[in-house]
Design a protein around this motif. Sequence first.
Motif, PDB file in Angstrom:
ATOM      1  N   SER A   2     -13.720   1.090  14.284  1.00 15.48           N
ATOM      2  CA  SER A   2     -12.490   0.064  13.765  1.00 15.48           C
ATOM      3  C   SER A   2     -11.259   0.583  14.213  1.00 15.48           C
ATOM      4  N   LYS A   3     -11.031   1.785  13.901  1.00 22.75           N
ATOM      5  CA  LYS A   3      -9.161   1.530  14.089  1.00 22.75           C
ATOM      6  C   LYS A   3      -9.718   2.818  15.231  1.00 22.75           C
ATOM      7  N   LEU A   4      -9.822   3.270  15.744  1.00 18.84           N
ATOM      8  CA  LEU A   4     -10.291   3.632  17.420  1.00 18.84           C
ATOM      9  C   LEU A   4     -10.112   2.643  18.404  1.00 18.84           C
ATOM     10  N   GLY A  44       0.890  -0.848  -0.329  1.00 14.35           N
ATOM     11  CA  GLY A  44      -0.041   0.142  -0.271  1.00 14.35           C
ATOM     12  C   GLY A  44       0.727   1.379  -0.346  1.00 14.35           C
ATOM     13  N   LEU A  45       0.311   2.412  -0.186  1.00 10.42           N
ATOM     14  CA  LEU A  45       0.880   3.573   0.112  1.00 10.42           C
ATOM     15  C   LEU A  45       1.854   4.049   1.223  1.00 10.42           C
ATOM     16  N   ILE A  46       1.965   3.496   2.467  1.00 10.88           N
ATOM     17  CA  ILE A  46       2.539   3.792   4.008  1.00 10.88           C
ATOM     18  C   ILE A  46       3.011   2.587   4.252  1.00 10.88           C
ATOM     19  N   GLY A  47       2.825   1.473   4.047  1.00 14.37           N
ATOM     20  CA  GLY A  47       3.564   0.538   3.576  1.00 14.37           C
ATOM     21  C   GLY A  47       4.835   0.352   2.465  1.00 14.37           C
ATOM     22  N   VAL A  56       4.075  -7.384   4.527  1.00 13.72           N
ATOM     23  CA  VAL A  56       3.318  -8.381   4.751  1.00 13.72           C
ATOM     24  C   VAL A  56       2.301  -8.108   3.867  1.00 13.72           C
ATOM     25  N   ASP A  57       1.381  -8.443   2.836  1.00 13.01           N
ATOM     26  CA  ASP A  57       0.257  -7.650   2.488  1.00 13.01           C
ATOM     27  C   ASP A  57      -0.877  -9.229   1.789  1.00 13.01           C
ATOM     28  N   ASN A  58      -2.124  -8.893   1.889  1.00 10.41           N
ATOM     29  CA  ASN A  58      -1.975 -10.102   0.570  1.00 10.41           C
ATOM     30  C   ASN A  58      -3.288  -9.348  -0.385  1.00 10.41           C
ATOM     31  N   GLY A  90      -3.345   9.806  11.665  1.00 12.04           N
ATOM     32  CA  GLY A  90      -2.722  10.236  10.339  1.00 12.04           C
ATOM     33  C   GLY A  90      -4.035  10.751   9.707  1.00 12.04           C
ATOM     34  N   GLY A  91      -3.361  12.190   9.650  1.00  6.21           N
ATOM     35  CA  GLY A  91      -4.557  13.346   8.500  1.00  6.21           C
ATOM     36  C   GLY A  91      -4.281  12.559   7.091  1.00  6.21           C
ATOM     37  N   CYS A  92      -4.791  13.415   5.493  1.00  4.77           N
ATOM     38  CA  CYS A  92      -4.253  12.907   5.002  1.00  4.77           C
ATOM     39  C   CYS A  92      -3.026  12.340   4.080  1.00  4.77           C
ATOM     40  N   LEU A  93      -2.726  11.098   4.202  1.00  8.55           N
ATOM     41  CA  LEU A  93      -1.276  10.867   3.691  1.00  8.55           C
ATOM     42  C   LEU A  93      -1.489  10.349   2.370  1.00  8.55           C
ATOM     43  N   THR A  94      -0.424  10.808   1.854  1.00 16.14           N
ATOM     44  CA  THR A  94       0.230  10.901   0.225  1.00 16.14           C
ATOM     45  C   THR A  94       1.445  10.348  -0.856  1.00 16.14           C
ATOM     46  N   MET A 130      -5.367  -7.345  -0.226  1.00 18.90           N
ATOM     47  CA  MET A 130      -7.073  -7.546   0.361  1.00 18.90           C
ATOM     48  C   MET A 130      -7.334  -6.014  -0.689  1.00 18.90           C
ATOM     49  N   ARG A 131      -6.496  -4.234  -1.067  1.00 17.89           N
ATOM     50  CA  ARG A 131      -7.102  -3.365  -1.851  1.00 17.89           C
ATOM     51  C   ARG A 131      -7.785  -3.392  -2.569  1.00 17.89           C
ATOM     52  N   ARG A 132      -7.401  -4.428  -3.204  1.00 17.91           N
ATOM     53  CA  ARG A 132      -7.559  -4.781  -4.842  1.00 17.91           C
ATOM     54  C   ARG A 132      -9.633  -5.659  -4.556  1.00 17.91           C
ATOM     55  N   ILE A 172       0.647 -12.871   3.256  1.00 15.10           N
ATOM     56  CA  ILE A 172      -0.422 -13.598   4.917  1.00 15.10           C
ATOM     57  C   ILE A 172      -1.272 -12.411   4.676  1.00 15.10           C
ATOM     58  N   ASP A 173      -2.935 -12.872   5.172  1.00 11.22           N
ATOM     59  CA  ASP A 173      -3.726 -12.301   5.960  1.00 11.22           C
ATOM     60  C   ASP A 173      -3.566 -11.888   7.378  1.00 11.22           C
ATOM     61  N   VAL A 174      -3.699  -9.845   7.304  1.00 10.68           N
ATOM     62  CA  VAL A 174      -3.244 -10.333   9.151  1.00 10.68           C
ATOM     63  C   VAL A 174      -4.458 -10.465   9.714  1.00 10.68           C
ATOM     64  N   ARG A 175      -5.439 -11.014   9.543  1.00 12.26           N
ATOM     65  CA  ARG A 175      -6.776 -11.794  10.030  1.00 12.26           C
ATOM     66  C   ARG A 175      -6.557 -13.230  10.782  1.00 12.26           C
TER      67      ARG A 175
HETATM   68  N1  LIG Z   1      -3.994   7.164   3.106  1.00 14.12           N
HETATM   69  C1  LIG Z   1      -4.655   8.409   4.075  1.00 14.12           C
HETATM   70  O1  LIG Z   1      -5.164   9.288   3.734  1.00 14.12           O
HETATM   71  C2  LIG Z   1      -4.888   8.044   5.444  1.00 14.12           C
HETATM   72  C3  LIG Z   1      -5.125   8.348   6.105  1.00 14.12           C
HETATM   73  C4  LIG Z   1      -4.894   8.528   8.163  1.00 14.12           C
HETATM   74  C5  LIG Z   1      -4.300   6.930   8.002  1.00 14.12           C
HETATM   75  N2  LIG Z   1      -4.518   6.186   6.842  1.00 14.12           N
HETATM   76  C6  LIG Z   1      -4.080   5.024   7.624  1.00 14.12           C
HETATM   77  O2  LIG Z   1      -2.903   4.690   7.866  1.00 14.12           O
HETATM   78  C7  LIG Z   1      -2.742   2.621   7.002  1.00 14.12           C
HETATM   79  C8  LIG Z   1      -1.814   2.879   5.778  1.00 14.12           C
HETATM   80  O3  LIG Z   1      -3.033   3.380   4.579  1.00 14.12           O
HETATM   81  P1  LIG Z   1      -2.846   3.670   3.257  1.00 14.12           P
HETATM   82  O4  LIG Z   1      -3.154   5.059   2.321  1.00 14.12           O
HETATM   83  O5  LIG Z   1      -1.168   3.346   3.281  1.00 14.12           O
HETATM   84  O6  LIG Z   1      -3.599   2.913   3.110  1.00 14.12           O
HETATM   85  P2  LIG Z   1      -3.721   1.081   1.181  1.00 14.12           P
HETATM   86  O7  LIG Z   1      -4.636   0.535   1.584  1.00 14.12           O
HETATM   87  O8  LIG Z   1      -2.827   2.030  -0.155  1.00 14.12           O
HETATM   88  O9  LIG Z   1      -2.650   0.210   2.398  1.00 14.12           O
HETATM   89  C9  LIG Z   1      -2.739  -0.858   3.179  1.00 14.12           C
HETATM   90  C10 LIG Z   1      -2.070  -2.158   2.627  1.00 14.12           C
HETATM   91  O10 LIG Z   1      -3.174  -3.237   3.301  1.00 14.12           O
HETATM   92  C11 LIG Z   1      -3.471  -4.498   2.805  1.00 14.12           C
HETATM   93  N3  LIG Z   1      -4.074  -5.238   3.678  1.00 14.12           N
HETATM   94  C12 LIG Z   1      -5.655  -4.704   3.875  1.00 14.12           C
HETATM   95  N4  LIG Z   1      -6.148  -5.535   4.002  1.00 14.12           N
HETATM   96  C13 LIG Z   1      -4.824  -6.462   4.692  1.00 14.12           C
HETATM   97  C14 LIG Z   1      -5.325  -8.161   5.298  1.00 14.12           C
HETATM   98  N5  LIG Z   1      -6.171  -8.702   5.911  1.00 14.12           N
HETATM   99  N6  LIG Z   1      -4.199  -8.494   5.180  1.00 14.12           N
HETATM  100  C15 LIG Z   1      -2.789  -7.907   4.393  1.00 14.12           C
HETATM  101  N7  LIG Z   1      -3.038  -7.059   3.907  1.00 14.12           N
HETATM  102  C16 LIG Z   1      -4.470  -6.425   4.092  1.00 14.12           C
HETATM  103  C17 LIG Z   1      -3.417  -3.699   1.360  1.00 14.12           C
HETATM  104  O11 LIG Z   1      -3.890  -4.186   0.295  1.00 14.12           O
HETATM  105  C18 LIG Z   1      -3.286  -2.702   1.319  1.00 14.12           C
HETATM  106  O12 LIG Z   1      -1.814  -2.937   0.051  1.00 14.12           O
HETATM  107  C19 LIG Z   1      -3.820   2.853   7.286  1.00 14.12           C
HETATM  108  O13 LIG Z   1      -3.943   1.553   8.583  1.00 14.12           O
HETATM  109  C20 LIG Z   1      -5.047   3.629   7.419  1.00 14.12           C
HETATM  110  O14 LIG Z   1      -5.738   3.335   8.095  1.00 14.12           O
HETATM  111  C21 LIG Z   1      -4.648   6.327   6.679  1.00 14.12           C
END
Ligand SMILES: NC(=O)c1ccc[n+]([C@@H]2O[C@H](COP(=O)([O-])OP(=O)(O)OC[C@H]3O[C@@H](n4cnc5c(N)ncnc54)[C@H](O)[C@@H]3O)[C@@H](O)[C@H]2O)c1
Length: 358
Positions: free
Chosen positions: A181-183, A11-14, A31-33, A205-209, A35-37, A65-68
Amino acid sequence: MKRVLVTGSSGLIGSEAVAFFDARGWEVHGVDNNMRRDFFGPDGDTTWNLERLRRTTRHFTHHPIDVRHRDAVLAIVATLQPALIVHAAAQPSHDLAKDRPFDDFDVNAGGTLNLLEAARRHCPDSPFCFMSTNKVYGDAPNEKPLRELATRWDYADPADHDGIDESCRVDACLHSLFGASKLAADVMVQEYGRYFGMPTVCFRGGCLTGPNHSGAELHGFLSYLARAVREGRTYRVYGYGGKQVRDNIHSVDVCAAFLAFYEKPRPAAVYNLGGGRANSVSMLETIARFEDLIGRRLAVEYVETPRVGDHVCYISDLSRLRAELPGWEITRPLDDIFHELASPPAAVALHPAGGRAS
Ligand SMILES: NC(=O)c1ccc[n+]([C@@H]2O[C@H](COP(=O)([O-])OP(=O)(O)OC[C@H]3O[C@@H](n4cnc5c(N)ncnc54)[C@H](O)[C@@H]3O)[C@@H](O)[C@H]2O)c1
């Protein structure tokens, strides 16, 4: 070689965290499955980003791996015993959560508990960074008195100039199921810090980009908007006259905060992490800037009703973060971010949706 475990690593941050620590000589396990798709359809597919990481990093191993899956999470943490955990896997959309409440809670709250407990059993002294969100404050920030300017809302009281700090209350307000859920996860991360003395931190986080977002309509404000302008898509603006304000932080600056906490950990830390006032912008201002940079008008559909619980004006007060993690600072000004998203690097042009994936 130090070892870091990054969840949500495609994902973006990971993915930024993978590249960031890899570049600093760490052994990185992701670790990423994808799931964003599943959450967002083809626009959300992160395969291109995983492939990019595989091509460009030196010490990165991917684990689908699925974090669940509790046993799988316990097993990988037991095997790796990382020196740092960055937990960024999530169902990240405010709006999607109402349609998939079980998945939202199971991933965001349950997945976080799985990681926390795995860390407690196998690496309790390793800093644990959790990506939380400003949605933990629900709509409480909307109680601040506001004034309407020509292109944006702003705080009316000069005392609020720097924005929302961590003392904002988290209960008795409307969160969306995502915010709730995040809280739940945020409180649990703090609890593992206070109860067990583990070095945990919630970055709200605010808006992450950044350029590596698989931008989709339901998640990824700047990246999806830039994409809509580039590709001639119609963009929906929800309420507040398009004057709603967000503060934007580049994913590199988010990762710098992870490293700063690794170097100065403590139990149960909580920091707001956004772009702050200098990187704040309204929807109308954002549209105008991208139209200017890309040289194309955006087709906007205005929807009168705001998204449920949406913030009118949210700016992260970064005072606590700056005070407790000295040396950390915003290094990517907003206009640099606009330029980067308006014309992302060629490497990003791999997205399955055809165009660039920012
Ligand atoms: N992007 C934002 O503006 C923003 C703002 C505030 C907080 N956040 C938080 O920052 C974190 C990262 O956000 P992001 O923008 O990178 O999101 P993202 O969707 O780009 O990345 C999240 C990744 O997690 C993976 N994922 C989802 N479910 C999963 C599972 N069950 N097992 C394994 N992998 C799984 C997805 O495939 C995805 O690649 C999140 O916790 C989000 O809530 C993001």
